[in-house]
Motif scaffolding. Structure first.
Motif, PDB file in Angstrom:
ATOM      1  N   GLY A 197       0.822  -1.209   0.000  1.00 59.83           N
ATOM      2  CA  GLY A 197       0.000   0.000   0.000  1.00 59.83           C
ATOM      3  C   GLY A 197       0.851   1.251   0.000  1.00 59.83           C
ATOM      4  O   GLY A 197       2.093   1.197  -0.016  1.00 59.83           O
ATOM      5  N   ASP A 198       0.169   2.394   0.056  1.00 66.25           N
ATOM      6  CA  ASP A 198       0.846   3.689   0.033  1.00 66.25           C
ATOM      7  C   ASP A 198       1.313   4.064   1.434  1.00 66.25           C
ATOM      8  O   ASP A 198       0.730   4.913   2.111  1.00 66.25           O
ATOM      9  N   THR A 199       2.382   3.398   1.890  1.00 64.70           N
ATOM     10  CA  THR A 199       2.995   3.726   3.171  1.00 64.70           C
ATOM     11  C   THR A 199       4.446   4.130   2.923  1.00 64.70           C
ATOM     12  O   THR A 199       5.039   3.800   1.898  1.00 64.70           O
ATOM     13  N   ALA A 200       5.008   4.837   3.881  1.00 59.99           N
ATOM     14  CA  ALA A 200       6.384   5.317   3.724  1.00 59.99           C
ATOM     15  C   ALA A 200       7.340   4.158   3.496  1.00 59.99           C
ATOM     16  O   ALA A 200       8.310   4.276   2.752  1.00 59.99           O
ATOM     17  N   TRP A 201       7.081   3.044   4.163  1.00 61.11           N
ATOM     18  CA  TRP A 201       7.837   1.816   3.933  1.00 61.11           C
ATOM     19  C   TRP A 201       6.865   0.658   4.118  1.00 61.11           C
ATOM     20  O   TRP A 201       5.858   0.758   4.844  1.00 61.11           O
ATOM     21  N   PRO A 202       7.115  -0.497   3.458  1.00 59.44           N
ATOM     22  CA  PRO A 202       6.191  -1.634   3.576  1.00 59.44           C
ATOM     23  C   PRO A 202       6.059  -2.109   5.029  1.00 59.44           C
ATOM     24  O   PRO A 202       7.007  -2.031   5.811  1.00 59.44           O
ATOM     25  N   GLN A 203       4.877  -2.608   5.337  1.00 59.11           N
ATOM     26  CA  GLN A 203       4.614  -3.154   6.665  1.00 59.11           C
ATOM     27  C   GLN A 203       4.691  -4.684   6.567  1.00 59.11           C
ATOM     28  O   GLN A 203       4.142  -5.281   5.642  1.00 59.11           O
ATOM     29  N   THR A 204       5.364  -5.304   7.525  1.00 61.44           N
ATOM     30  CA  THR A 204       5.568  -6.752   7.481  1.00 61.44           C
ATOM     31  C   THR A 204       4.323  -7.490   7.962  1.00 61.44           C
ATOM     32  O   THR A 204       3.716  -7.113   8.969  1.00 61.44           O
ATOM     33  N   THR A 205       3.938  -8.548   7.250  1.00 63.69           N
ATOM     34  CA  THR A 205       2.754  -9.329   7.609  1.00 63.69           C
ATOM     35  C   THR A 205       3.094 -10.820   7.621  1.00 63.69           C
ATOM     36  O   THR A 205       4.037 -11.265   6.964  1.00 63.69           O
ATOM     37  N   ALA A 206       2.303 -11.568   8.356  1.00 69.72           N
ATOM     38  CA  ALA A 206       2.426 -13.022   8.392  1.00 69.72           C
ATOM     39  C   ALA A 206       1.161 -13.573   9.043  1.00 69.72           C
ATOM     40  O   ALA A 206       0.360 -12.817   9.614  1.00 69.72           O
ATOM     41  N   HIS A 207       0.982 -14.890   8.941  1.00 74.91           N
ATOM     42  CA  HIS A 207      -0.140 -15.562   9.599  1.00 74.91           C
ATOM     43  C   HIS A 207       0.402 -16.550  10.626  1.00 74.91           C
ATOM     44  O   HIS A 207       1.465 -17.148  10.426  1.00 74.91           O
ATOM     45  N   VAL A 208      -0.338 -16.722  11.708  1.00 72.26           N
ATOM     46  CA  VAL A 208      -0.009 -17.711  12.714  1.00 72.26           C
ATOM     47  C   VAL A 208      -1.287 -18.457  13.092  1.00 72.26           C
ATOM     48  O   VAL A 208      -2.366 -17.860  13.152  1.00 72.26           O
ATOM     49  N   GLU A 209      -1.174 -19.758  13.296  1.00 69.16           N
ATOM     50  CA  GLU A 209      -2.352 -20.555  13.643  1.00 69.16           C
ATOM     51  C   GLU A 209      -2.531 -20.587  15.156  1.00 69.16           C
ATOM     52  O   GLU A 209      -1.609 -20.943  15.898  1.00 69.16           O
ATOM     53  N   VAL A 210      -3.721 -20.212  15.595  1.00 69.80           N
ATOM     54  CA  VAL A 210      -4.051 -20.200  17.022  1.00 69.80           C
ATOM     55  C   VAL A 210      -5.436 -20.818  17.191  1.00 69.80           C
ATOM     56  O   VAL A 210      -6.407 -20.338  16.612  1.00 69.80           O
ATOM     57  N   GLY A 211      -5.525 -21.873  17.966  1.00 72.38           N
ATOM     58  CA  GLY A 211      -6.813 -22.517  18.188  1.00 72.38           C
ATOM     59  C   GLY A 211      -7.472 -22.987  16.907  1.00 72.38           C
ATOM     60  O   GLY A 211      -8.696 -22.932  16.782  1.00 72.38           O
ATOM     61  N   GLY A 212      -6.667 -23.437  15.951  1.00 76.16           N
ATOM     62  CA  GLY A 212      -7.208 -23.917  14.684  1.00 76.16           C
ATOM     63  C   GLY A 212      -7.602 -22.824  13.721  1.00 76.16           C
ATOM     64  O   GLY A 212      -8.165 -23.105  12.660  1.00 76.16           O
ATOM     65  N   ARG A 213      -7.293 -21.569  14.049  1.00 73.90           N
ATOM     66  CA  ARG A 213      -7.638 -20.435  13.179  1.00 73.90           C
ATOM     67  C   ARG A 213      -6.367 -19.736  12.724  1.00 73.90           C
ATOM     68  O   ARG A 213      -5.379 -19.649  13.453  1.00 73.90           O
ATOM     69  N   GLN A 214      -6.404 -19.196  11.505  1.00 73.82           N
ATOM     70  CA  GLN A 214      -5.292 -18.427  10.975  1.00 73.82           C
ATOM     71  C   GLN A 214      -5.478 -16.956  11.359  1.00 73.82           C
ATOM     72  O   GLN A 214      -6.451 -16.327  10.958  1.00 73.82           O
ATOM     73  N   VAL A 215      -4.555 -16.454  12.146  1.00 68.80           N
ATOM     74  CA  VAL A 215      -4.611 -15.058  12.572  1.00 68.80           C
ATOM     75  C   VAL A 215      -3.575 -14.267  11.779  1.00 68.80           C
ATOM     76  O   VAL A 215      -2.391 -14.612  11.765  1.00 68.80           O
ATOM     77  N   GLN A 216      -4.026 -13.219  11.115  1.00 67.93           N
ATOM     78  CA  GLN A 216      -3.121 -12.365  10.343  1.00 67.93           C
ATOM     79  C   GLN A 216      -2.452 -11.361  11.265  1.00 67.93           C
ATOM     80  O   GLN A 216      -3.105 -10.710  12.078  1.00 67.93           O
ATOM     81  N   LEU A 217      -1.148 -11.217  11.110  1.00 63.63           N
ATOM     82  CA  LEU A 217      -0.362 -10.270  11.895  1.00 63.63           C
ATOM     83  C   LEU A 217       0.161  -9.174  10.970  1.00 63.63           C
ATOM     84  O   LEU A 217       0.622  -9.459   9.866  1.00 63.63           O
ATOM     85  N   VAL A 218       0.089  -7.926  11.432  1.00 61.85           N
ATOM     86  CA  VAL A 218       0.654  -6.809  10.699  1.00 61.85           C
ATOM     87  C   VAL A 218       1.520  -6.013  11.667  1.00 61.85           C
ATOM     88  O   VAL A 218       1.015  -5.453  12.644  1.00 61.85           O
ATOM     89  N   ALA A 219       2.844  -6.003  11.421  1.00 64.98           N
ATOM     90  CA  ALA A 219       3.772  -5.221  12.242  1.00 64.98           C
ATOM     91  C   ALA A 219       3.822  -3.806  11.686  1.00 64.98           C
ATOM     92  O   ALA A 219       4.258  -3.590  10.558  1.00 64.98           O
ATOM     93  N   VAL A 220       3.378  -2.855  12.476  1.00 65.40           N
ATOM     94  CA  VAL A 220       3.132  -1.486  11.994  1.00 65.40           C
ATOM     95  C   VAL A 220       4.221  -0.519  12.447  1.00 65.40           C
ATOM     96  O   VAL A 220       4.623  -0.518  13.614  1.00 65.40           O
ATOM     97  N   HIS A 221       4.674   0.289  11.506  1.00 66.23           N
ATOM     98  CA  HIS A 221       5.452   1.480  11.855  1.00 66.23           C
ATOM     99  C   HIS A 221       5.150   2.539  10.810  1.00 66.23           C
ATOM    100  O   HIS A 221       5.512   2.389   9.645  1.00 66.23           O
TER     101      HIS A 221
END
Length: 340
Positions: A197-221
């Motif tokens: 997206g239009d951010t000053a620098w890309p934001q890092t993302t990943a998914h982690v499985e918790v309780g059988g569900r995929q949770v999306q993570l976005v590390a923001v700065h």
């Protein structure tokens, strides 16, 4: 004898004149102090901080409410300063500010089933890698953290974390020092990437499985308003677009360079996210600055936001040596899927 009485009259008049001037100047000073809360209230209600330098003082909105309460108390308590018009004007400002602030101090009544799967996360701006790496590892170990997001961390900062033992605790990672943020995890990660997206620098993302569900993570700065308020606003707008595309099982965590009183932050929350501090009634946490002997932490720039598929269980701040930001530690529960 008559001359003594005559001399006393001018003295009395001069004293009364001085008293009146003192009252006027003191009342004027109170009005000037009340002008700051009134001005920030206008900005808060109109969103004038969006893309403008007004975003910088807006971070002090809760402090301005405290100032308004103090001014109101002084004007009401000192008979010589009492003015109905001034008292009424300051009271209106204070009541309006309190009405805007109170909800973040009232915990939401979210039902979390017993035994619900939990995700323990922490976010920390490492101040260009200056943080004490061993202290970070100690924090991860003590809090039994599942996911760590670090911001403003160059490659050497990541290597320092590994040398301190983070690799053994969190063998899974989506590291992007060239893009400013990285994600470490005790649990396997998938779908690692960076936002486009239009951010000053890309934001890092990943998914982690918790309780059988995929949770999306976005590390923001995000960029910072003091440097370029328009750039900061575009960053926040881009994050809101990512949030709208994400599902309910989403966690945005990091240094947003924004408080809950900034209009771009409120727009981000309206895109389907909840601030964990406000959710748990701790809506005036202070995470920046730290490490200064004469200046205590004043404002909250670091947040853990989550989608409707999760709920906050606990949240707190931890001071880590070497950086000017406090870490935010949050425990999130995965809620059962609601049947339609």
């Amino acid at each position: 004898m008559s001359r003594a009485v005559g001399d006393a009259v001018p003295d009395t008049r001069r004293r009364r004149s001085r008293d009146r001037r003192g009252r006027v100047w003191t009342l004027l000073g109170c009005c000037l102090l009340a002008a700051l809360p009134a001005a920030l209230l206008v900005v808060r209600l109109t969103g004038l901080d969006r893309g403008t330098p007004l975003a910088v003082p807006m971070v002090l909105f809760p402090w301005s409410a405290v100032l308004g309460v103090v001014v109101l108390g002084v004007v009401a308590a000192v008979p010589a300063l009492r003015s109905r018009r001034v008292l009424a004007a300051v009271a209106v400002v204070v009541v309006a500010q309190v009405a805007l602030l109170v909800p973040r101090f009232v915990p939401e009544r979210q039902y979390v089933p017993t035994g619900a799967a939990e995700l323990r996360v922490v976010t920390l701006n490492t101040d260009a890698g200056a943080v004490d790496a061993r202290a970070v590892v100690d924090l991860v170990r003590a809090e039994r953290i599942d996911v760590l997001a670090v911001e403003q961390t160059p490659a050497e900062g990541l290597r320092a974390l590994d040398r301190a033992g983070l690799a053994a605790l969190m063998p899974h990672r989506e590291a992007h020092p060239e893009d400013d943020s990285s994600i470490y995890s005790r649990l396997p990660l998938s779908h690692g990437a960076t936002t486009r997206g239009d951010t000053a620098w890309p934001q890092t993302t990943a998914h982690v499985e918790v309780g059988g569900r995929q949770v999306q993570l976005v590390a923001v700065h995000t960029f910072y308003p003091l440097g370029d308020p328009e750039r900061w606003t575009r960053d926040m707008t881009a994050l809101a677009a990512v949030a709208r595309r994400s599902g309910p099982d989403t966690v945005f965590l990091g240094d947003f360079n924004a408080s809950l009183d900034h209009s771009p932050m409120r727009e981000l929350l309206a895109a389907g996210l909840t601030d964990t501090h406000a959710e748990l009634g701790r809506g005036w946490a202070r995470t920046w600055p730290v490490g200064h002997a004469l200046v205590p932490p004043l404002v909250q720039l670091d947040h853990v936001l989550h989608g409707s598929g999760l709920a906050g269980v606990s949240v707190g701040e931890r001071t880590v040596p070497g950086t000017d930001h406090r870490a935010v530690v949050a425990v999130l529960a995965v809620l059962p899927v609601r049947e339609k």
